[in-house]
Design an enzyme around this catalytic site. Structure first.
Site, PDB file in Angstrom:
ATOM      1  N   LYS A   1      37.274  66.693   1.309  1.00 44.43           N
ATOM      2  CA  LYS A   1      38.580  66.564   0.655  1.00 44.43           C
ATOM      3  C   LYS A   1      39.542  67.670   1.096  1.00 44.43           C
ATOM      4  O   LYS A   1      40.762  67.460   1.120  1.00 44.43           O
ATOM      5  CB  LYS A   1      38.406  66.589  -0.858  1.00 44.43           C
ATOM      6  CG  LYS A   1      37.572  65.437  -1.406  1.00 44.43           C
ATOM      7  CD  LYS A   1      37.171  65.648  -2.863  1.00 44.43           C
ATOM      8  CE  LYS A   1      36.307  64.530  -3.391  1.00 44.43           C
ATOM      9  NZ  LYS A   1      35.858  64.754  -4.781  1.00 44.43           N
TER      10      LYS A   1
ATOM     11  N   SER B   1      32.067  65.905  -0.767  1.00 44.85           N
ATOM     12  CA  SER B   1      33.382  66.228  -1.330  1.00 44.85           C
ATOM     13  C   SER B   1      34.098  67.374  -0.631  1.00 44.85           C
ATOM     14  O   SER B   1      35.301  67.563  -0.835  1.00 44.85           O
ATOM     15  CB  SER B   1      33.252  66.550  -2.818  1.00 44.85           C
ATOM     16  OG  SER B   1      33.015  65.383  -3.561  1.00 44.85           O
TER      17      SER B   1
ATOM     18  N   TYR C   1      35.495  71.751  -9.683  1.00 39.71           N
ATOM     19  CA  TYR C   1      35.765  70.851 -10.799  1.00 39.71           C
ATOM     20  C   TYR C   1      35.812  71.611 -12.126  1.00 39.71           C
ATOM     21  O   TYR C   1      36.491  72.628 -12.228  1.00 39.71           O
ATOM     22  CB  TYR C   1      34.736  69.710 -10.821  1.00 39.71           C
ATOM     23  CG  TYR C   1      34.606  69.017  -9.499  1.00 39.71           C
ATOM     24  CD1 TYR C   1      35.727  68.487  -8.864  1.00 39.71           C
ATOM     25  CD2 TYR C   1      33.386  68.906  -8.838  1.00 39.71           C
ATOM     26  CE1 TYR C   1      35.640  67.857  -7.633  1.00 39.71           C
ATOM     27  CE2 TYR C   1      33.279  68.273  -7.598  1.00 39.71           C
ATOM     28  CZ  TYR C   1      34.412  67.759  -7.014  1.00 39.71           C
ATOM     29  OH  TYR C   1      34.307  67.150  -5.796  1.00 39.71           O
TER      30      TYR C   1
ATOM     31  N   VAL D   1      27.967  67.363  -3.086  1.00 37.50           N
ATOM     32  CA  VAL D   1      26.630  67.047  -3.587  1.00 37.50           C
ATOM     33  C   VAL D   1      25.589  66.969  -2.484  1.00 37.50           C
ATOM     34  O   VAL D   1      24.394  66.872  -2.755  1.00 37.50           O
ATOM     35  CB  VAL D   1      26.609  65.743  -4.420  1.00 37.50           C
ATOM     36  CG1 VAL D   1      27.418  65.899  -5.684  1.00 37.50           C
ATOM     37  CG2 VAL D   1      27.066  64.553  -3.590  1.00 37.50           C
TER      38      VAL D   1
ATOM     39  N   TYR E   1      37.311  56.568   2.890  1.00 39.84           N
ATOM     40  CA  TYR E   1      36.838  57.643   2.006  1.00 39.84           C
ATOM     41  C   TYR E   1      35.320  57.792   2.061  1.00 39.84           C
ATOM     42  O   TYR E   1      34.792  58.902   2.173  1.00 39.84           O
ATOM     43  CB  TYR E   1      37.300  57.350   0.577  1.00 39.84           C
ATOM     44  CG  TYR E   1      36.842  58.369  -0.432  1.00 39.84           C
ATOM     45  CD1 TYR E   1      37.403  59.640  -0.472  1.00 39.84           C
ATOM     46  CD2 TYR E   1      35.836  58.060  -1.350  1.00 39.84           C
ATOM     47  CE1 TYR E   1      36.972  60.581  -1.407  1.00 39.84           C
ATOM     48  CE2 TYR E   1      35.412  58.991  -2.284  1.00 39.84           C
ATOM     49  CZ  TYR E   1      35.979  60.251  -2.305  1.00 39.84           C
ATOM     50  OH  TYR E   1      35.549  61.168  -3.212  1.00 39.84           O
TER      51      TYR E   1
END
Length: 307
Positions: free
Chosen positions: A66, A63, A242, A260, A191
């Site tokens: 991003k 992630s 998050y 992760v 992605y």
């Protein structure tokens, strides 16, 4: 104590924390990673690399990609166009939650770092095919990491693709609501690949340093406007962890974006310093247990707290 020695001792001190976490298992390829790895890197304002531990071990960026893709989407489309497709607010929900897509009237993602927002961001990357779009992302990441060795971890990509049904659900829901115009399967292929790019603590630290310097390489070359770097870092501060973002900012004192795969990227814009940690043993929120300990020590002992 010299910074090099301090970082080395800090990595060693926090190794016991890895026993409190576990490797991610919902992506089968990540479950194979050694949970005892731990490394860290600090990139000074002048671009000097100070690193310790397993700093050169390759791992999936996940992630954290991003942030890079958001910067490229801003370059491709401009700020106004990008944020017609998503908001800039924390969601308060899990990274892969569909709740706000359903309950908010516009059905748009709350920010670019939760999965629906990241998928939307990937859809905005220019290119005539998934291959062209991914290659542009990879080249851009190599450039700002100042590391041409970054590459695709094919087995991780295939593992991501085989287990990515929730991401498909998010994309198709947005498609069904008329807010996602791109091809879902093509976008998700890009992605899954962007999340499977191999990085190291050092290359991740250089990306953090790039954003901390306002979009400038260590040689002084400007790659993105300072405003775009401010957007990327500002959203890291408010949304990067998050539904743990506020707690992280309060406890650690500077922005962090986790993945992760065990990485955490931390751009310290006020000091023009980039920090990255890597430890694949993660807690229930998906953050490296050993890495979080290292960041807390750096904040406390080196006065890196932005507040």
């Amino acid at each position: 104590m010299e910074l090099e020695e301090f970082l080395k001792s800090t990595v060693e001190k926090n190794k016991p924390l890895m026993a409190k976490g576990h490797v991610a298992t919902y992506i089968p390829e990540l479950a194979k990673v050694d949970p005892n790895l731990l490394g860290a890197a600090i990139i000074t304002p002048e671009g000097k690399v100070i690193s310790a531990g397993d700093d050169k071990v390759k791992f999936a960026i996940e992630s954290i990609s991003k942030t890079v893709v958001l910067a490229l989407a801003l370059l491709d489309n401009g700020e106004e166009e990008v944020f017609k497709h998503m908001h800039k607010e924390p969601s308060g929900d899990a990274f892969n939650s569909i709740v706000k897509l359903e309950t908010k009237a516009d059905h748009l993602p709350r920010n670019p770092y939760i999965n629906p927002g990241a998928i939307m961001t990937t859809s905005l990357i220019k290119g005539s095919s998934p291959d062209e779009k991914f290659n542009r992302i990879l080249s851009f990441m190599q450039k700002i990491a100042e590391d041409d060795s970054l590459d695709l971890a094919t087995e991780t990509y295939l593992s991501e693709k085989a287990t990515g049904d929730i991401n498909r659900a998010l994309a198709y829901y947005m498609k069904g609501q008329g807010v996602f115009s791109a091809n879902v399967d093509d976008t998700l292929d890009v992605y899954f690949r962007q999340c499977s790019i191999n990085v190291t603590a050092i290359s991740l630290g250089k990306i953090a340093g790039f954003f901390a310097r306002g979009g400038v390489l260590t040689n002084g070359e400007r790659i993105i406007p300072e405003r775009y770097a401010q957007i990327v870092v500002g959203l890291i501060a408010t949304c990067g962890m998050y539904d743990q973002s506020g707690e992280f900012l309060d406890n650690i004192g500077f922005p962090g974006k986790s993945g992760v795969g065990g990485g955490i990227l931390c751009p310290l814009s006020s000091k023009k310093i980039g920090i990255a940690v890597f430890g694949p043993a993660i807690d229930k929120e998906g953050n490296s247990t050993g890495g979080m300990g290292i960041l807390k020590d750096l904040s406390d002992k080196l006065n890196y707290d932005m507040f």
